[in-house]
Design an enzyme around this catalytic site. Structure first.
Site, short mmCIF file in Angstrom:
data_model
loop_
_atom_site.label_atom_id
_atom_site.label_comp_id
_atom_site.label_asym_id
_atom_site.label_seq_id
_atom_site.Cartn_x
_atom_site.Cartn_y
_atom_site.Cartn_z
N SER A 146 54.39 12.13 21.03
CA SER A 146 54.13 12.67 22.36
C SER A 146 52.72 13.24 22.37
O SER A 146 52.17 13.58 21.31
CB SER A 146 55.15 13.77 22.69
OG SER A 146 54.74 14.55 23.80
N TYR A 164 59.09 22.23 21.23
CA TYR A 164 58.94 20.78 21.29
C TYR A 164 57.67 20.34 20.57
O TYR A 164 57.67 19.41 19.76
CB TYR A 164 58.93 20.33 22.74
CG TYR A 164 58.80 18.83 22.93
CD1 TYR A 164 59.86 17.98 22.64
CD2 TYR A 164 57.62 18.27 23.42
CE1 TYR A 164 59.75 16.61 22.83
CE2 TYR A 164 57.49 16.90 23.60
CZ TYR A 164 58.56 16.07 23.31
OH TYR A 164 58.44 14.72 23.49
#
Length: 238
Positions: free
Chosen positions: A138, A151
């Site tokens: 990501s 995250y």
């Protein structure tokens, strides 16, 4: 359905295992690869996973990513594996001061520990095939923003896992790629936008098939190259 055993001979169809196969990127990748790959699709046990496997003639591999200790037994009956795509993941937004340790533990387990363990138990097969491991990371694996600590920490750790694995497995002919998509039009993105208190507009984001095409390119790159890191960002809007 059981996995068809690829012979490992030149011209044999590759066997590709995709985690998070029922999500937007995983589904798009499975559909893109299905004409030329034998697929093993992993996800939570669900009618959706079964239906996708039936649609594509794939084998189902139900896995609980919060229990990596079950992976070795779960894959024991698999035959050869040529390509491994770690696509599954989870996200819960929140400030460091507001997220309890349970969120951190689950996020790191699903996003980092589970890929590490699944890679470990499949390494003998990947070495035998001189295969490819792709970690779908990501943009948060490159930069952490406020509210994204748990995250981003899991994705930074995933990058470290990929970098170390790449050097360790190069002598065995295994290639390792990290893909860093920007915001992509998936149900996970819908959840993120809800947590951010913003509207979800899928046309404003990268489409899942675009990320799938990038992953497929990494899997099928000629053997004289290793694609180490691929960033995918939204294109210019008219």
């Amino acid at each position: 359905m059981t996995v068809s055993a690829s012979s490992g001979l030149p011209g044999a169809r590759p066997v590709t295992l995709i985690t998070g196969a029922t999500g937007g990127i995983g589904r798009a990748l499975a559909q893109r690869l299905s004409p030329h790959h034998d697929l093993v699709l992993s996800g939570r046990p669900s009618p959706g996973l079964d239906a996708l496997c039936d649609e594509l003639g794939a084998a189902a591999l139900p896995l609980d990513l919060t229990r990596p200790e079950t992976f070795e037994a779960a894959v024991a009956a698999l035959g050869p594996v040529t390509y491994l795509v770690h696509n599954a993941g989870m996200v819960e937004l929140g400030p460091v001061g507001g997220q309890p340790h349970e969120v951190w533990a689950r996020t790191l387990m699903v996003n980092t520990v589970a890929p590490a363990e699944l890679t470990r138990v499949l390494l003998p097969r990947l070495r035998a095939a001189q295969g490819v491991v792709v970690f779908v990371n990501s943009g948060a694996g490159l930069r952490a923003n406020a509210g994204w600590a748990s995250y981003a920490a899991s994705k930074h750790a995933l990058r470290a896992l990929a970098d170390a694995l790449r050097d360790e497995e190069a002598p065995h002919g295994v290639r390792v790629t990290s893909v860093y998509p920007g915001r992509t039009a998936t149900e996970m993105q819908r959840k993120v936008r809800t947590q951010e208190g913003a509207e979800y507009q899928p046309d404003a984001f990268i489409q899942p098939d675009t990320v799938a095409a990038t992953i497929a390119f990494a899997l099928e790159a000629p053997r004289d190259a290793t694609l180490t890191d691929l960033s995918v960002r939204p294109g210019p809007r008219p």
